[in-house]
Design a protein around this motif. Structure first.
Motif, PDB file in Angstrom:
ATOM      1  N   GLY A 254       0.821  -1.207   0.000  1.00 54.32           N
ATOM      2  CA  GLY A 254       0.000   0.000   0.000  1.00 54.32           C
ATOM      3  C   GLY A 254       0.854   1.255   0.000  1.00 54.32           C
ATOM      4  N   PRO A 255       0.220   2.416  -0.045  1.00 51.22           N
ATOM      5  CA  PRO A 255       0.973   3.678  -0.041  1.00 51.22           C
ATOM      6  C   PRO A 255       1.664   3.902   1.293  1.00 51.22           C
ATOM      7  N   THR A 256       2.809   4.545   1.249  1.00 55.91           N
ATOM      8  CA  THR A 256       3.476   4.933   2.489  1.00 55.91           C
ATOM      9  C   THR A 256       3.079   6.368   2.824  1.00 55.91           C
ATOM     10  N   SER A 257       2.805   6.611   4.082  1.00 55.68           N
ATOM     11  CA  SER A 257       2.423   7.965   4.477  1.00 55.68           C
ATOM     12  C   SER A 257       3.665   8.836   4.591  1.00 55.68           C
ATOM     13  N   VAL A 258       3.471  10.129   4.389  1.00 51.94           N
ATOM     14  CA  VAL A 258       4.524  11.111   4.626  1.00 51.94           C
ATOM     15  C   VAL A 258       4.144  11.884   5.882  1.00 51.94           C
ATOM     16  N   THR A 259       5.155  12.318   6.621  1.00 50.39           N
ATOM     17  CA  THR A 259       4.934  12.829   7.968  1.00 50.39           C
ATOM     18  C   THR A 259       5.021  14.345   8.031  1.00 50.39           C
ATOM     19  N   ILE A 260       4.077  14.931   8.749  1.00 51.05           N
ATOM     20  CA  ILE A 260       4.081  16.375   9.001  1.00 51.05           C
ATOM     21  C   ILE A 260       4.169  16.583  10.509  1.00 51.05           C
ATOM     22  N   GLY A 261       5.244  17.228  10.942  1.00 53.79           N
ATOM     23  CA  GLY A 261       5.494  17.405  12.363  1.00 53.79           C
ATOM     24  C   GLY A 261       4.659  18.512  12.986  1.00 53.79           C
ATOM     25  N   ILE A 262       4.717  18.584  14.301  1.00 53.49           N
ATOM     26  CA  ILE A 262       3.994  19.611  15.048  1.00 53.49           C
ATOM     27  C   ILE A 262       4.497  20.997  14.631  1.00 53.49           C
ATOM     28  N   SER A 263       3.570  21.854  14.296  1.00 53.32           N
ATOM     29  CA  SER A 263       3.918  23.221  13.879  1.00 53.32           C
ATOM     30  C   SER A 263       2.660  24.060  13.869  1.00 53.32           C
ATOM     31  N   SER A 264       2.783  25.299  13.420  1.00 45.03           N
ATOM     32  CA  SER A 264       1.611  26.159  13.278  1.00 45.03           C
ATOM     33  C   SER A 264       0.780  25.678  12.090  1.00 45.03           C
ATOM     34  N   PRO A 265      -0.496  26.075  12.015  1.00 45.91           N
ATOM     35  CA  PRO A 265      -1.298  25.695  10.853  1.00 45.91           C
ATOM     36  C   PRO A 265      -0.676  26.126   9.537  1.00 45.91           C
TER      37      PRO A 265
ATOM     38  N   ALA B 186       2.572  26.699   8.863  1.00 45.42           N
ATOM     39  CA  ALA B 186       3.786  25.929   8.596  1.00 45.42           C
ATOM     40  C   ALA B 186       3.438  24.495   8.194  1.00 45.42           C
ATOM     41  N   ALA B 187       2.406  23.930   8.809  1.00 41.51           N
ATOM     42  CA  ALA B 187       1.994  22.577   8.439  1.00 41.51           C
ATOM     43  C   ALA B 187       1.481  22.538   7.001  1.00 41.51           C
ATOM     44  N   SER B 188       0.723  23.542   6.617  1.00 43.14           N
ATOM     45  CA  SER B 188       0.222  23.608   5.241  1.00 43.14           C
ATOM     46  C   SER B 188       1.366  23.748   4.244  1.00 43.14           C
ATOM     47  N   GLN B 189       2.389  24.528   4.605  1.00 40.00           N
ATOM     48  CA  GLN B 189       3.561  24.660   3.736  1.00 40.00           C
ATOM     49  C   GLN B 189       4.324  23.353   3.638  1.00 40.00           C
ATOM     50  N   ARG B 190       4.411  22.623   4.767  1.00 43.17           N
ATOM     51  CA  ARG B 190       5.099  21.326   4.733  1.00 43.17           C
ATOM     52  C   ARG B 190       4.380  20.353   3.811  1.00 43.17           C
ATOM     53  N   LEU B 191       3.067  20.406   3.830  1.00 47.36           N
ATOM     54  CA  LEU B 191       2.300  19.565   2.919  1.00 47.36           C
ATOM     55  C   LEU B 191       2.628  19.893   1.472  1.00 47.36           C
ATOM     56  N   GLN B 192       2.722  21.160   1.150  1.00 45.31           N
ATOM     57  CA  GLN B 192       3.056  21.558  -0.224  1.00 45.31           C
ATOM     58  C   GLN B 192       4.460  21.080  -0.597  1.00 45.31           C
ATOM     59  N   ASP B 193       5.386  21.106   0.373  1.00 43.57           N
ATOM     60  CA  ASP B 193       6.731  20.596   0.120  1.00 43.57           C
ATOM     61  C   ASP B 193       6.688  19.109  -0.250  1.00 43.57           C
ATOM     62  N   TRP B 194       5.886  18.358   0.487  1.00 40.25           N
ATOM     63  CA  TRP B 194       5.764  16.933   0.177  1.00 40.25           C
ATOM     64  C   TRP B 194       5.173  16.713  -1.211  1.00 40.25           C
ATOM     65  N   LEU B 195       4.178  17.492  -1.545  1.00 39.52           N
ATOM     66  CA  LEU B 195       3.512  17.315  -2.841  1.00 39.52           C
ATOM     67  C   LEU B 195       4.453  17.601  -4.003  1.00 39.52           C
ATOM     68  N   GLN B 196       5.513  18.397  -3.744  1.00 41.01           N
ATOM     69  CA  GLN B 196       6.499  18.649  -4.790  1.00 41.01           C
ATOM     70  C   GLN B 196       7.300  17.393  -5.129  1.00 41.01           C
ATOM     71  N   GLN B 197       7.312  16.401  -4.226  1.00 41.18           N
ATOM     72  CA  GLN B 197       8.074  15.177  -4.452  1.00 41.18           C
ATOM     73  C   GLN B 197       7.283  14.123  -5.205  1.00 41.18           C
ATOM     74  N   GLY B 198       6.045  14.398  -5.505  1.00 42.74           N
ATOM     75  CA  GLY B 198       5.248  13.453  -6.275  1.00 42.74           C
ATOM     76  C   GLY B 198       3.905  13.209  -5.628  1.00 42.74           C
ATOM     77  N   PRO B 199       3.089  12.338  -6.222  1.00 46.03           N
ATOM     78  CA  PRO B 199       1.758  12.060  -5.671  1.00 46.03           C
ATOM     79  C   PRO B 199       1.844  11.501  -4.250  1.00 46.03           C
ATOM     80  N   ILE B 200       0.953  11.978  -3.399  1.00 45.46           N
ATOM     81  CA  ILE B 200       0.882  11.534  -2.014  1.00 45.46           C
ATOM     82  C   ILE B 200      -0.520  10.995  -1.757  1.00 45.46           C
ATOM     83  N   HIS B 201      -0.598   9.767  -1.236  1.00 44.32           N
ATOM     84  CA  HIS B 201      -1.899   9.148  -0.976  1.00 44.32           C
ATOM     85  C   HIS B 201      -2.199   8.984   0.514  1.00 44.32           C
ATOM     86  N   ALA B 202      -1.192   9.195   1.368  1.00 39.01           N
ATOM     87  CA  ALA B 202      -1.387   9.027   2.810  1.00 39.01           C
ATOM     88  C   ALA B 202      -0.497  10.018   3.553  1.00 39.01           C
TER      89      ALA B 202
END
Length: 351
Positions: free
Chosen positions: A126-137, A139-155
């Motif tokens: 199955g898909p592997t999840s990518v991790t978003i650490g404790i931060s402000s809302p 900063a967390a949203s920006q971290r998500l965008q950083d992950w999405l730059q690495q390719g499709p994310i399903h978890a």
């Protein structure tokens, strides 16, 4: 068999904050096991969980003390190796490095990847999840965008248990939930950062947000409180820090829905496989996780991924200087290759 080990330091592209603190990188140990012209590779990653944490210095000390006793052994002497490690009382990360290297050697000796030696089907990974650490809302949203730059994310796994309390946790999760496609699987890991009343409140709130499961809501040592939480929680509960080896699983079976297996906690692939079978026999689900592991350790555990319900093998994806490559991250899935053993290669990091 001869063993050689070398420390190497890896640095995170983006520091990871959990309830216990912030990590910027790690000094790990690369173990090389040599026998009959074949070399197997293993990794030991330092980690911190109370008194059961293990430093890279302690791992190196363990290996130095073991080397003379291991020299007469052959990598095929797996049972004798386990006896020596048990009698020596070495840490689980040290055991993991040796066990991973032995399995890599065995696969290379057979000329087959480990997943194939075990008869596993990579199409079930199955898909592997990518991790978003404790931060402000934000900063967390920006971290998500950083992950999405690495390719499709399903978890996505979201770290909660903020020192600012559950209101801060809710604000961060809400910001991420609004930015994620509805089809993305979201899980939450509190790393033991909540009290029982907080966990009861958050379990219901997270279920309303569409979260799929909740990992380690209570600190290790509070396993008795998992029972009332299990009775009331609308979400499946998984434990990580509360479960190291197969012996820990039966006492937890009436108060959790699953366990998180990490190679550095379990002591390697041999014990990870025992944990999988023990958990299944107890009616529990299985997930895989990691610490600041490089591609070496994550590729090793990926060999068993067809047997896992949930996967969180993303630490190497957040490294600036991972010296290894192995399993391929494609379309949100970490897929081991068809090369013998672990299928790893080494490339010196740029200075």
């Amino acid at each position: 068999m001869d063993i050689h080990w070398h420390p190497f330091t890896v640095h995170k592209r983006i520091p990871l904050t959990i309830s216990r603190g912030t990590s910027h990188g790690s000094t790990n140990i690369w173990l090389r096991l040599q026998q009959d012209g074949i070399e197997g590779w293993g990794e030991a990653t330092s980690f911190s969980i109370g008194e059961r944490g293990q430093s890279s210095d302690a791992i190196a000390t363990d290996l130095a003390s073991l080397a003379p006793a291991l020299k007469p052994l052959h990598p095929l002497d797996g049972q004798s190796l386990e006896d020596i490690l048990s009698e020596a009382g070495v840490g689980s990360a040290t055991r993991a490095a040796l066990d991973i290297a032995r399995h890599d050697w065995l696969g290379k000796r057979a000329g087959l990847p480990l997943w194939q030696l075990w008869g596993l089907d990579r199409r079930r990974i199955g898909p592997t999840s990518v991790t978003i650490g404790i931060s402000s809302p934000a900063a967390a949203s920006q971290r998500l965008q950083d992950w999405l730059q690495q390719g499709p994310i399903h978890a996505v796994k979201v770290k909660l248990g903020s020192p600012d309390g559950i209101v801060a946790d809710q604000a961060m999760l809400s910001a991420l939930r609004s930015a994620l496609p509805a089809t993305t699987k979201v899980s939450v890991d509190a790393n033991g950062g909540w009290s029982l009343p907080q966990a009861l409140t958050m379990a219901q709130w997270l279920a309303d947000q569409g979260v799929s499961y909740l990992e380690q809501p209570l600190a290790p040592g509070w396993e008795a409180d998992l029972y009332p939480l299990h009775q009331a929680s609308p979400l499946p509960l998984f434990v990580d820090e509360s479960c190291f080896t197969s012996q820990d699983i039966p006492p937890l079976a009436d108060r959790v829905h699953g366990i998180n297996i990490k190679l550095m906690k379990s002591g390697g692939l041999s014990e990870a496989l025992r944990m999988i079978h023990t958990a299944r026999a107890c009616g529990l689900q299985v997930m895989f996780g990691c610490y600041s592991d490089s591609s070496l350790a994550n590729t090793a555990l990926a060999q068993l991924s067809p047997l896992a319900t949930h996967l969180d093998l993303d630490s190497h994806l957040n490294l600036k200087d991972d010296p290894f490559s192995g399993a391929d991250f494609h379309d949100g899935h970490l897929i081991p290759n068809s090369q013998p053993g672990l299928g790893l290669s080494y490339h010196a990091p740029h200075p």
